[in-house]
Motif scaffolding. Structure first.
Motif, PDB file in Angstrom:
ATOM      1  N   MET A  79       0.814  -1.223   0.000  1.00 19.22           N
ATOM      2  CA  MET A  79       0.000   0.000   0.000  1.00 19.22           C
ATOM      3  C   MET A  79       0.849   1.276   0.000  1.00 19.22           C
ATOM      4  SD  MET A  79      -3.231  -0.626  -0.162  1.00 19.22           S
ATOM      5  CE  MET A  79      -3.961   0.897   0.449  1.00 19.22           C
ATOM      6  N   PHE A  80       2.169   1.141   0.038  1.00 18.58           N
ATOM      7  CA  PHE A  80       3.002   2.335   0.173  1.00 18.58           C
ATOM      8  C   PHE A  80       2.990   3.223  -1.072  1.00 18.58           C
ATOM      9  CE2 PHE A  80       6.108   0.611   3.630  1.00 18.58           C
ATOM     10  CZ  PHE A  80       5.023   0.342   4.441  1.00 18.58           C
ATOM     11  N   GLN A  81       2.536   2.678  -2.225  1.00 16.23           N
ATOM     12  CA  GLN A  81       2.450   3.526  -3.415  1.00 16.23           C
ATOM     13  C   GLN A  81       1.469   4.670  -3.230  1.00 16.23           C
ATOM     14  OE1 GLN A  81       2.285   0.230  -3.314  1.00 16.23           O
ATOM     15  NE2 GLN A  81       3.042  -0.751  -5.177  1.00 16.23           N
ATOM     16  N   MET A  82       0.689   4.620  -2.146  1.00 18.60           N
ATOM     17  CA  MET A  82      -0.182   5.753  -1.821  1.00 18.60           C
ATOM     18  C   MET A  82       0.627   7.025  -1.651  1.00 18.60           C
ATOM     19  SD  MET A  82      -1.080   4.593   2.100  1.00 18.60           S
ATOM     20  CE  MET A  82      -1.673   6.130   2.797  1.00 18.60           C
ATOM     21  N   ALA A  83       1.941   6.876  -1.440  1.00 21.72           N
ATOM     22  CA  ALA A  83       2.815   8.050  -1.322  1.00 21.72           C
ATOM     23  C   ALA A  83       2.900   8.819  -2.632  1.00 21.72           C
ATOM     24  CB  ALA A  83       4.211   7.606  -0.895  1.00 21.72           C
ATOM     25  N   PHE A  84       2.665   8.153  -3.771  1.00 17.61           N
ATOM     26  CA  PHE A  84       2.790   8.810  -5.072  1.00 17.61           C
ATOM     27  C   PHE A  84       1.493   9.465  -5.524  1.00 17.61           C
ATOM     28  CE2 PHE A  84       5.974   5.223  -5.617  1.00 17.61           C
ATOM     29  CZ  PHE A  84       7.071   6.039  -5.349  1.00 17.61           C
ATOM     30  N   ALA A  85       0.420   9.348  -4.726  1.00 20.71           N
ATOM     31  CA  ALA A  85      -0.856   9.953  -5.089  1.00 20.71           C
ATOM     32  C   ALA A  85      -0.699  11.465  -5.208  1.00 20.71           C
ATOM     33  CB  ALA A  85      -1.920   9.608  -4.057  1.00 20.71           C
ATOM     34  N   GLU A  86      -1.280  12.030  -6.255  1.00 15.48           N
ATOM     35  CA  GLU A  86      -1.115  13.464  -6.510  1.00 15.48           C
ATOM     36  C   GLU A  86      -2.132  14.307  -5.752  1.00 15.48           C
ATOM     37  OE1 GLU A  86      -2.709  11.423  -8.186  1.00 15.48           O
ATOM     38  OE2 GLU A  86      -4.346  12.329  -9.305  1.00 15.48           O
ATOM     39  N   ARG A  87      -3.069  13.653  -5.047  1.00 13.93           N
ATOM     40  CA  ARG A  87      -4.090  14.363  -4.269  1.00 13.93           C
ATOM     41  C   ARG A  87      -4.530  13.462  -3.122  1.00 13.93           C
ATOM     42  NH1 ARG A  87      -8.925  11.993  -5.946  1.00 13.93           N
ATOM     43  NH2 ARG A  87      -8.766  10.904  -7.957  1.00 13.93           N
ATOM     44  N   PRO A  88      -5.167  14.021  -2.077  1.00 11.54           N
ATOM     45  CA  PRO A  88      -5.637  13.214  -0.954  1.00 11.54           C
ATOM     46  C   PRO A  88      -6.650  12.153  -1.396  1.00 11.54           C
ATOM     47  CG  PRO A  88      -5.602  15.522  -0.361  1.00 11.54           C
ATOM     48  CD  PRO A  88      -5.360  15.469  -1.838  1.00 11.54           C
ATOM     49  N   LYS A  89      -6.555  10.976  -0.797  1.00 10.71           N
ATOM     50  CA  LYS A  89      -7.429   9.858  -1.139  1.00 10.71           C
ATOM     51  C   LYS A  89      -8.065   9.291   0.128  1.00 10.71           C
ATOM     52  CE  LYS A  89      -5.685   9.623  -5.437  1.00 10.71           C
ATOM     53  NZ  LYS A  89      -5.983   8.959  -6.693  1.00 10.71           N
ATOM     54  N   HIS A  90      -9.115   8.510  -0.082  1.00  9.71           N
ATOM     55  CA  HIS A  90      -9.708   7.729   0.995  1.00  9.71           C
ATOM     56  C   HIS A  90      -9.005   6.377   0.977  1.00  9.71           C
ATOM     57  CE1 HIS A  90     -13.645   6.194   3.103  1.00  9.71           C
ATOM     58  NE2 HIS A  90     -12.540   5.835   3.730  1.00  9.71           N
ATOM     59  N   VAL A  91      -8.350   6.003   2.095  1.00 11.01           N
ATOM     60  CA  VAL A  91      -7.566   4.776   2.171  1.00 11.01           C
ATOM     61  C   VAL A  91      -8.162   3.867   3.248  1.00 11.01           C
ATOM     62  CG1 VAL A  91      -5.277   3.784   2.580  1.00 11.01           C
ATOM     63  CG2 VAL A  91      -5.484   6.027   1.473  1.00 11.01           C
ATOM     64  N   ILE A  92      -8.357   2.593   2.904  1.00 13.20           N
ATOM     65  CA  ILE A  92      -8.887   1.602   3.836  1.00 13.20           C
ATOM     66  C   ILE A  92      -7.845   0.504   3.988  1.00 13.20           C
ATOM     67  CG2 ILE A  92     -10.781   0.016   4.360  1.00 13.20           C
ATOM     68  CD1 ILE A  92     -12.460   1.594   2.257  1.00 13.20           C
ATOM     69  N   LEU A  93      -7.409   0.268   5.222  1.00 16.85           N
ATOM     70  CA  LEU A  93      -6.390  -0.748   5.494  1.00 16.85           C
ATOM     71  C   LEU A  93      -6.984  -1.870   6.340  1.00 16.85           C
ATOM     72  CD1 LEU A  93      -3.250   1.404   6.468  1.00 16.85           C
ATOM     73  CD2 LEU A  93      -3.759   0.350   4.254  1.00 16.85           C
ATOM     74  N   VAL A  94      -6.742  -3.112   5.940  1.00 15.72           N
ATOM     75  CA  VAL A  94      -7.157  -4.279   6.696  1.00 15.72           C
ATOM     76  C   VAL A  94      -5.896  -4.973   7.200  1.00 15.72           C
ATOM     77  CG1 VAL A  94      -8.422  -6.465   6.676  1.00 15.72           C
ATOM     78  CG2 VAL A  94      -9.169  -4.560   5.205  1.00 15.72           C
ATOM     79  N   GLY A  95      -5.791  -5.178   8.493  1.00 14.41           N
ATOM     80  CA  GLY A  95      -4.583  -5.792   9.030  1.00 14.41           C
ATOM     81  C   GLY A  95      -4.758  -6.295  10.442  1.00 14.41           C
ATOM     82  N   SER A  96      -3.647  -6.699  11.028  1.00 19.73           N
ATOM     83  CA  SER A  96      -3.643  -7.282  12.359  1.00 19.73           C
ATOM     84  C   SER A  96      -3.498  -6.214  13.437  1.00 19.73           C
ATOM     85  CB  SER A  96      -2.476  -8.274  12.457  1.00 19.73           C
ATOM     86  OG  SER A  96      -2.116  -8.525  13.783  1.00 19.73           O
ATOM     87  N   GLU A  97      -4.119  -6.450  14.584  1.00 18.16           N
ATOM     88  CA  GLU A  97      -3.936  -5.562  15.730  1.00 18.16           C
ATOM     89  C   GLU A  97      -2.482  -5.546  16.199  1.00 18.16           C
ATOM     90  OE1 GLU A  97      -6.649  -7.270  18.489  1.00 18.16           O
ATOM     91  OE2 GLU A  97      -8.344  -6.026  17.855  1.00 18.16           O
ATOM     92  N   SER A  98      -1.726  -6.610  15.891  1.00 18.56           N
ATOM     93  CA  SER A  98      -0.336  -6.703  16.333  1.00 18.56           C
ATOM     94  C   SER A  98       0.638  -6.019  15.380  1.00 18.56           C
ATOM     95  CB  SER A  98       0.075  -8.174  16.491  1.00 18.56           C
ATOM     96  OG  SER A  98      -0.582  -8.762  17.584  1.00 18.56           O
ATOM     97  N   TYR A  99       0.167  -5.622  14.207  1.00 16.70           N
ATOM     98  CA  TYR A  99       1.037  -4.970  13.231  1.00 16.70           C
ATOM     99  C   TYR A  99       1.087  -3.481  13.579  1.00 16.70           C
ATOM    100  CZ  TYR A  99       2.854  -3.391   8.706  1.00 16.70           C
ATOM    101  OH  TYR A  99       3.613  -2.811   7.711  1.00 16.70           O
ATOM    102  N   THR A 100       2.159  -3.078  14.221  1.00 18.09           N
ATOM    103  CA  THR A 100       2.234  -1.740  14.808  1.00 18.09           C
ATOM    104  C   THR A 100       2.950  -0.720  13.934  1.00 18.09           C
ATOM    105  OG1 THR A 100       4.240  -2.429  15.992  1.00 18.09           O
ATOM    106  CG2 THR A 100       2.139  -2.620  17.165  1.00 18.09           C
ATOM    107  N   ALA A 101       3.338  -1.104  12.720  1.00 19.08           N
ATOM    108  CA  ALA A 101       4.011  -0.139  11.838  1.00 19.08           C
ATOM    109  C   ALA A 101       3.069   1.018  11.498  1.00 19.08           C
ATOM    110  CB  ALA A 101       4.474  -0.828  10.565  1.00 19.08           C
ATOM    111  N   THR A 102       3.637   2.204  11.394  1.00 18.84           N
ATOM    112  CA  THR A 102       2.822   3.403  11.142  1.00 18.84           C
ATOM    113  C   THR A 102       3.177   4.065   9.815  1.00 18.84           C
ATOM    114  OG1 THR A 102       4.412   4.760  12.380  1.00 18.84           O
ATOM    115  CG2 THR A 102       2.547   3.853  13.607  1.00 18.84           C
ATOM    116  N   ASN A 103       3.764   3.309   8.897  1.00 13.89           N
ATOM    117  CA  ASN A 103       4.191   3.892   7.624  1.00 13.89           C
ATOM    118  C   ASN A 103       3.046   4.572   6.880  1.00 13.89           C
ATOM    119  OD1 ASN A 103       7.080   2.846   7.386  1.00 13.89           O
ATOM    120  ND2 ASN A 103       5.967   0.949   7.718  1.00 13.89           N
ATOM    121  N   GLU A 104       1.920   3.833   6.727  1.00  9.28           N
ATOM    122  CA  GLU A 104       0.809   4.408   5.966  1.00  9.28           C
ATOM    123  C   GLU A 104       0.281   5.680   6.634  1.00  9.28           C
ATOM    124  OE1 GLU A 104       0.406  -0.150   5.338  1.00  9.28           O
ATOM    125  OE2 GLU A 104       1.012   1.204   6.941  1.00  9.28           O
TER     126      GLU A 104
END
Length: 550
Positions: A472-497
């Motif tokens: 999902m990191f290609q969201m960094a190349f978006a040219e305008r704000p987007k609505h982003v929905i992430l599905v993942g684990s409660e234990s995945y604590t990375a905050t990159n997105e």
């Protein structure tokens, strides 16, 4: 040659016995010894005594009122020391002992005056007891189950040679070879104290800002972990260093210091690189290596996880702000990276670097330790989980523009769901994909498409969804704000997105699922990488409402 006693009398200094005898024993026949004195003031008679009695002595006086960071940088720039004499006493003597000890070269001596509070004496007794117990276990690996305090105590005890209490002083010899860690925020001062080591050639001011990301979570309001709304982005520096030894796994040593480019998480309180054996809060053991000369000037872009797409889009791209500035100044500049076992340099890596302005002919991939004549290093704009610098938007946009220009994809779906293979892909991934497909999302695996097409897909879509992680990191190349929905684990604590969304203004909905391995108070890698199961009756209710509101 003037004796220490004669020099003390000439200076009118009544030296505390038996200090001069201890110093004389510690400096036998050394030419131009390096000596540091910790004193209650910046001027001490012992400096004049040593200058008079010891030919070529290079003496540094540090007031005990100086900060821990200031002392560390001063000693790192002037050292390593043959002798450190702490005469300041006071309640912080024990702490200073542990802070300055590893600034000694192997065989160097620390002489510390015992304070009236006797806390330093207690430390000496603790070290002596541990050394004689038969239970001394110094660190041998980067990760251990022991607490940091226990690990550090064993490392210190294992480093001590001669250790004695003598006439109100602790006399201790260092037996190990360490390198001092230097923080990114402290490197400019280090270079000012040691100009032959290099210089800062450009910078970008630090900035405090409020995240532009609106976050909602299936766990309820305010439950998203470690997502700071106020972000303090550090000042960024572009520096050139002379004579740097670069090792695989993102390790860069300049003499007796580890330069900041070694540490991905360079804003952490304690700097670590798993390729180095951590030995003390501000020190690591010197690694063994046999480096070959690499003449010329190189821009450092290596990463411990080089070849991993997610780390390329965060750690490496966040240094590209300095490439063109440095290339304009040094036209012969090339980029330096290292091979990584199991990850040969891939075509997508060349494509990404080219989009960042680094041509293929300017990429040098090393396979063994190298002694670089001149190394140019740019501070990271992105350091998960601590901060991202808003200026990274310029880099993301320019790289995204260059990548999209090569896309042959005519159009893309208005809603895409990025699925994931391998770990953290969800036990019932098919069910998750079907939920999004039923809501009008095109299900894709980004890695099945050329990088240029991936960028176009993310830019053309109005809603970006997917399994949390690097896909999902290609969201960094978006040219305008987007609505982003992430599905993942409660234990995945990375905050990159979240950090990416904080500078680009994306709206973020987090669908948090139960992991196989729950995270505990102390970070567990197994929990971080744990798979999970999507529950339609739990987090599924939140997701259903999010999709209904689109």
């Amino acid at each position: 040659m003037t004796s220490l006693g004669d020099a003390a009398r000439a200076e009118g200094w009544d030296a505390p016995p038996p200090l001069l005898a201890i110093i004389a024993e510690a400096l036998p026949a050394l030419e131009a010894p390096r000596v540091a004195i910790v004193s209650r003031s910046a001027d001490h008679a012992l400096e004049k005594v040593l200058t008079r009695a010891v030919p070529g002595a290079r003496v540094t006086v540090l007031p005990n009122s100086s900060t821990v960071a200031d002392r560390h940088i001063e000693l790192a720039a002037r050292g390593p020391m043959d002798l450190i004499v702490d005469l300041a006493r006071g309640p912080k003597a024990r702490r200073r002992f542990r802070e300055v000890f590893f600034h000694l070269r192997p065989g160097g001596t620390l002489v510390s005056r015992l304070p009236r509070e006797e806390t330093l004496d207690e430390l000496v007794q603790e070290l002596q007891a541990l050394r004689s117990s038969g239970e001394l276990h110094p660190p041998t690996t980067a990760r251990e189950r022991r607490t940091t305090r226990e690990r550090d105590l064993h490392a210190l005890a294992a480093s001590v040679g001669r250790l004695e209490l003598r006439g109100g002083f602790v006399v201790v010899e260092n037996t190990v070879d360490t390198v001092a860690k230097v923080r990114d925020t402290e490197m400019d001062r280090y270079l000012a104290l040691r100009p032959e080591a290099g210089e800062r050639i450009d910078s970008i001011a630090g900035v405090d800002f409020e995240s532009r990301c609106e976050v909602r979570s299936s766990a309820g309001p305010g439950s998203a972990p470690d997502l700071p709304h106020h972000i303090e982005a550090l000042e960024l520096s572009l520096r050139q260093h002379s004579g740097v030894t670069c090792l695989p796994r993102q390790i860069a040593l300049q003499g007796d210091v580890v330069i900041p480019a070694t540490f991905r998480h360079h804003a952490k309180e304690r700097l670590r690189n798993a390729g180095l054996l951590d030995w003390a809060p501000d020190f690591a053991r010197r690694p063994a290596y046999d480096a070959r000369p690499l003449p010329g000037r190189f821009f450092y872009l290596d990463n411990r996880y080089r070849g991993h797409f997610g780390h390329a889009l965060t750690d490496q791209i966040s240094q590209l702000w300095g490439w063109q500035r440095a290339k304009d100044r040094f036209p012969d500049l090339r980029a330096l990276l290292f091979e990584r076992d199991g990850y040969p340099f891939a075509e997508w890596e060349y494509t990404l670097l080219e989009a960042g302005g680094i041509g293929r002919d300017d990429v040098h991939v090393a396979s063994e330790p190298v002694e670089v004549e001149t190394l140019v290093v740019a501070s990271q704009m992105f350091s998960m989980p601590d901060f991202v610098h808003p200026e990274i938007v310029r880099t993301y946009q320019s790289v995204g523009d260059a990548l999209e220009a090569d896309s042959r994809l005519a159009e893309g779906a208005s809603r895409i769901f990025c699925s994931r293979r391998g770990r953290r892909s969800g036990h019932n991934r098919d069910q998750i994909e079907q939920v999004f497909a039923d809501a009008g999302f095109e299900v894709i695996h980004p890695e099945d498409h050329p990088l240029s097409d991936q960028v176009r897909l993310f830019r053309r879509a109005d809603v970006l969804a997917g399994l949390a992680g690097s896909g999902m990191f290609q969201m960094a190349f978006a040219e305008r704000p987007k609505h982003v929905i992430l599905v993942g684990s409660e234990s995945y604590t990375a905050t990159n997105e979240y950090l990416i969304a904080s500078v680009l203004g994306h709206r973020l909905d987090l669908v948090l699922c139960r992991p196989d391995v729950p995270q505990e108070d102390r970070f567990k890698p197994a929990a971080f990488h744990s798979n999970f199961t999507y529950d339609p009756d739990r987090e599924g209710r939140f997701l259903a409402q999010v999709l209904e509101d689109l």
